[in-house]
Design a protein around this motif. Structure first.
Motif, PDB file in Angstrom:
ATOM      1  N   ALA A  13      37.786  25.614  96.125  1.00  0.00           N
ATOM      2  CA  ALA A  13      37.124  26.677  95.362  1.00  0.00           C
ATOM      3  C   ALA A  13      37.810  27.131  94.118  1.00  0.00           C
ATOM      4  O   ALA A  13      38.872  27.040  93.973  1.00  0.00           O
ATOM      5  CB  ALA A  13      37.029  28.135  96.427  1.00  0.00           C
ATOM      6  N   ARG A  14      36.945  27.437  93.162  1.00  0.00           N
ATOM      7  CA  ARG A  14      37.670  27.777  91.879  1.00  0.00           C
ATOM      8  C   ARG A  14      38.281  29.101  91.786  1.00  0.00           C
ATOM      9  O   ARG A  14      37.345  30.056  92.107  1.00  0.00           O
ATOM     10  CB  ARG A  14      36.479  27.808  90.815  1.00  0.00           C
ATOM     11  N   PRO A  15      39.565  28.997  91.543  1.00  0.00           N
ATOM     12  CA  PRO A  15      40.409  30.557  91.408  1.00  0.00           C
ATOM     13  C   PRO A  15      40.224  31.238  90.235  1.00  0.00           C
ATOM     14  O   PRO A  15      40.051  30.512  89.118  1.00  0.00           O
ATOM     15  CB  PRO A  15      41.695  30.145  91.844  1.00  0.00           C
ATOM     16  N   ALA A  17      41.600  33.865  87.253  1.00  0.00           N
ATOM     17  CA  ALA A  17      43.136  33.951  86.487  1.00  0.00           C
ATOM     18  C   ALA A  17      43.889  34.835  87.531  1.00  0.00           C
ATOM     19  O   ALA A  17      45.143  34.618  87.716  1.00  0.00           O
ATOM     20  CB  ALA A  17      42.849  34.802  85.113  1.00  0.00           C
ATOM     21  N   ALA A  18      43.359  36.228  88.081  1.00  0.00           N
ATOM     22  CA  ALA A  18      44.260  36.910  88.907  1.00  0.00           C
ATOM     23  C   ALA A  18      44.842  36.115  90.230  1.00  0.00           C
ATOM     24  O   ALA A  18      45.830  36.372  90.665  1.00  0.00           O
ATOM     25  CB  ALA A  18      43.308  38.252  89.484  1.00  0.00           C
ATOM     26  N   VAL A  19      43.781  35.326  90.690  1.00  0.00           N
ATOM     27  CA  VAL A  19      44.270  34.447  91.907  1.00  0.00           C
ATOM     28  C   VAL A  19      45.359  33.624  91.634  1.00  0.00           C
ATOM     29  O   VAL A  19      46.302  33.512  92.248  1.00  0.00           O
ATOM     30  CB  VAL A  19      43.119  33.811  92.652  1.00  0.00           C
ATOM     31  N   LEU A  20      45.107  32.643  90.448  1.00  0.00           N
ATOM     32  CA  LEU A  20      46.144  31.889  89.884  1.00  0.00           C
ATOM     33  C   LEU A  20      47.533  32.719  89.611  1.00  0.00           C
ATOM     34  O   LEU A  20      48.760  32.170  90.083  1.00  0.00           O
ATOM     35  CB  LEU A  20      45.723  31.093  88.650  1.00  0.00           C
ATOM     36  N   GLU A  21      47.494  33.805  89.312  1.00  0.00           N
ATOM     37  CA  GLU A  21      48.804  34.602  88.901  1.00  0.00           C
ATOM     38  C   GLU A  21      49.383  35.012  90.161  1.00  0.00           C
ATOM     39  O   GLU A  21      50.590  34.874  90.329  1.00  0.00           O
ATOM     40  CB  GLU A  21      48.552  36.071  88.086  1.00  0.00           C
ATOM     41  N   ARG A  22      48.770  35.461  91.149  1.00  0.00           N
ATOM     42  CA  ARG A  22      49.187  35.773  92.464  1.00  0.00           C
ATOM     43  C   ARG A  22      49.808  34.354  93.258  1.00  0.00           C
ATOM     44  O   ARG A  22      50.920  34.707  93.608  1.00  0.00           O
ATOM     45  CB  ARG A  22      48.131  36.259  93.405  1.00  0.00           C
ATOM     46  N   ALA A  23      49.119  33.515  92.927  1.00  0.00           N
ATOM     47  CA  ALA A  23      49.311  32.149  93.753  1.00  0.00           C
ATOM     48  C   ALA A  23      50.856  31.688  92.965  1.00  0.00           C
ATOM     49  O   ALA A  23      51.655  31.122  93.632  1.00  0.00           O
ATOM     50  CB  ALA A  23      48.338  31.281  93.545  1.00  0.00           C
ATOM     51  N   ALA A  24      51.176  32.005  91.988  1.00  0.00           N
ATOM     52  CA  ALA A  24      52.232  31.590  90.939  1.00  0.00           C
ATOM     53  C   ALA A  24      53.375  32.423  91.584  1.00  0.00           C
ATOM     54  O   ALA A  24      54.522  31.497  91.428  1.00  0.00           O
ATOM     55  CB  ALA A  24      51.942  31.732  89.424  1.00  0.00           C
ATOM     56  N   ALA A  25      53.247  33.412  92.033  1.00  0.00           N
ATOM     57  CA  ALA A  25      54.465  34.021  92.435  1.00  0.00           C
ATOM     58  C   ALA A  25      54.792  33.950  94.143  1.00  0.00           C
ATOM     59  O   ALA A  25      55.697  34.548  94.333  1.00  0.00           O
ATOM     60  CB  ALA A  25      54.220  35.453  92.280  1.00  0.00           C
TER      61      ALA A  25
END
Length: 186
Positions: A13-15, A17-25
Motif C-alpha cells: 500500500a502506498r504510504p 508522507a505522515a506514515v513515512l515520517e512515523r515509520a522513520a521513527a
C-alpha cells in the motif's frame, strides 16, 4: 535514494508522507500473531494440539527487521508451542503469550526495551489490538482486519494477515529508514 523516493514492491500500500515520517521513527516493531502472522485459521488435531501456518515472506520480513537492528516483538492472546518454535527459529526474542490487554503489553515492552511507545509500530487485525494500534507511534491494520481496526489505524496493508502483511510492514519501516535492501531483501 531517500526512503520516500525508493520503490516499494508493487503489492505494498502506498504510504503518505505522515506514515513515512512515523515509520522513520520506529525502533521496535510489534506484531499480533493470529490474523497477522497467521491467517487466523487454527487447526486442531484429534488430540487437541493446535497447529498454525506462518507465511515464509512474513518470516523473511522479521529477519530483515532484526538484521537492520530493530527490535521485534510478538504479542498474542493465545500462544502455544508453534508460536514459540517459530519465534525461536526467526530469532524473535520478545514474545508475550496469553495477554489480552495488548496496550498494556505494548507499554511493558516499551519500558523493557527502552523505546518510547511513539517509537513502536504495532500491527493488528481485531478489536483486541485496537488500543495498542492507537497508542503506538505507527498503528497498522492488515487488509482483512475488522473494520473498526482499519478505521483506527494509521496505515493498512494491501495483503491480508498471514499472507505477506507483516513483510509489507517490515518493508515500509525499512524503506522509511533508508534500510530497505535492494529488491526488498530477496
Amino acid at each position: 535514494m531517500s526512503g520516500a523516493d525508493a520503490p516499494l514492491p508493487p503489492y505494498c500500500a502506498r504510504p503518505g508522507a505522515a506514515v513515512l515520517e512515523r515509520a522513520a521513527a520506529v525502533r521496535a516493531a510489534l506484531f499480533d500473531i493470529d490474523g497477522v502472522l497467521t491467517d487466523g485459521t487454527v487447526y486442531v488435531s484429534a488430540g487437541g494440539e493446535g497447529l498454525q501456518a506462518f507465511h515464509i515472506h512474513d518470516g523473511k520480513g522479521m529477519r530483515m527487521l532484526l538484521e537492520a537492528g530493530l527490535e521485534v516483538a510478538w504479542i498474542t492472546a493465545r500462544g502455544g508451542g508453534a508460536v514459540q518454535a517459530r519465534a525461536e527459529e526467526l530469532g524473535v526474542r520478545h514474545l508475550i503469550q496469553g495477554r489480552t490487554d495488548k496496550a498494556r503489553a505494548l507499554a511493558e515492552l516499551s519500558e523493557r526495551l527502552g523505546v518510547a511507545p511513539q517509537a513502536c509500530a504495532y500491527t493488528g487485525d481485531d478489536l483486541i489490538d485496537l488500543e495498542a494500534i492507537r497508542r503506538a507511534g505507527l498503528g497498522v491494520a492488515v487488509a482483512d482486519a475488522h473494520p473498526g481496526v482499519i478505521a483506527g489505524a494509521d496505515w493498512v496493508t494491501e495483503r491480508p494477515g498471514g499472507r505477506g502483511a507483516a513483510r509489507e510492514v517490515s518493508e515500509l519501516l525499512l524503506l522509511a529508514q533508508d534500510r530497505l535492501p535492494p529488491a526488498g531483501g530477496g
